[in-house]
Design an enzyme around this catalytic site. Structure first.
Site, PDB file in Angstrom:
ATOM      1  CE  LYS A  86       0.508   3.288   7.594  1.00  0.00           C
ATOM      2  NZ  LYS A  86       0.434   2.348   6.594  1.00  0.00           N
ATOM      3  N   GLY A 105      -4.538   3.785   4.263  1.00  0.00           N
ATOM      4  CA  GLY A 105      -5.041   3.157   5.447  1.00  0.00           C
ATOM      5  C   GLY A 105      -4.041   2.229   5.935  1.00  0.00           C
ATOM      6  CG  ASP A 117       4.628   1.982   6.102  1.00  0.00           C
ATOM      7  OD1 ASP A 117       5.511   1.367   5.229  1.00  0.00           O
ATOM      8  OD2 ASP A 117       3.533   1.450   6.467  1.00  0.00           O
ATOM      9  CE  LYS A 130      -2.364  -0.811   3.710  1.00  0.00           C
ATOM     10  NZ  LYS A 130      -1.924  -2.114   4.180  1.00  0.00           N
TER      11      LYS A 130
END
Length: 221
Positions: A38, A113, A51, A16
């Site tokens: 995020k 997500g 991330d 993702k």
């Protein structure tokens, strides 16, 4: 204006963040101001959340870290468990307010997500509740591996059940030894009720700017 999107996936660990970075580069190539968000990150290494760092690097404007990532949890586990261990209550209203601050600054916010679409974020709500609150069109990342067809179709059903729009999907080729890859992609193209935005090939050392050329955002602009 490009608009903003919510990126979800068929599972955890299927790319993702990687695909969100590709989307950011693809929108930036259309001369859009873009930023990744995020809302909930679970799992840090050496005091950093990878991330979040990758999304920051793929964005073309600087925003406060707490806007990109309102909740940074240390353990790489389900967010509601990590939050409980740290004595944190994840408040979706806080995320909603931060998102709207971001929207004032850029043309496109790509919201990634956490985990799959129904992963709990607190004792009452899950990721689908966050997506509903933000009311964004959804992009589905499908990690192309054994079992992905059922996972993708089940995820499509729950997205549609929430009343959100699934506007596109990305085939992320995470398994270099995947069998009948083309057949699986064809099956999903036939069954998913949205356009395929791109097939991202497996690369051992990916360059996100180069690979963003495999994403066609014109289908959702």
């Amino acid at each position: 204006m490009a608009g903003s999107f919510f990126v979800t996936g068929t599972d955890t660990g299927i790319g993702k963040t990687f695909v969100s970075c590709l989307l950011l580069h693809a929108f930036a190539a259309q001369n859009k101001t873009v930023v990744g968000m995020k809302p909930i990150a679970a799992g840090q290494e050496n005091g950093k959340w990878l991330d979040v760092e990758l999304l920051r690097a793929a964005s073309n404007i600087n925003v406060p870290c707490e806007w990109m990532n309102p909740y940074a949890l240390h353990a790489p586990i389900a967010p509601h468990i990590a939050a409980r261990q740290e004595g944190v209550e994840i408040d979706l209203t806080r995320i909603y307010n931060v998102f709207h601050e971001l929207k004032k600054s850029v043309e496109c916010v790509v919201v990634e997500g956490v985990g799959g679409f129904l992963v709990p974020v607190n004792e009452r709500q899950d990721t689908s509740d966050l997506a509903k609150l933000l009311a964004l069109p959804v992009i589905l990342v499908v990690g192309m591996r054994l079992g992905c067809i059922s996972h993708a179709l089940l995820t499509q059903q729950i997205i549609q059940h929430t009343g959100l729009r699934l506007v596109g999907w990305v085939a992320n080729c995470i398994d270099p030894g995947a069998l009948v890859l083309d057949d699986n992609i064809a099956a999903l193209r036939q069954r998913l009720d949205c356009p395929l935005l791109g097939v991202v090939p497996f690369v051992s050392e990916p360059d996100v700017q180069t690979l963003s050329q495999f994403i066609d955002v014109s289908k959702i602009l």
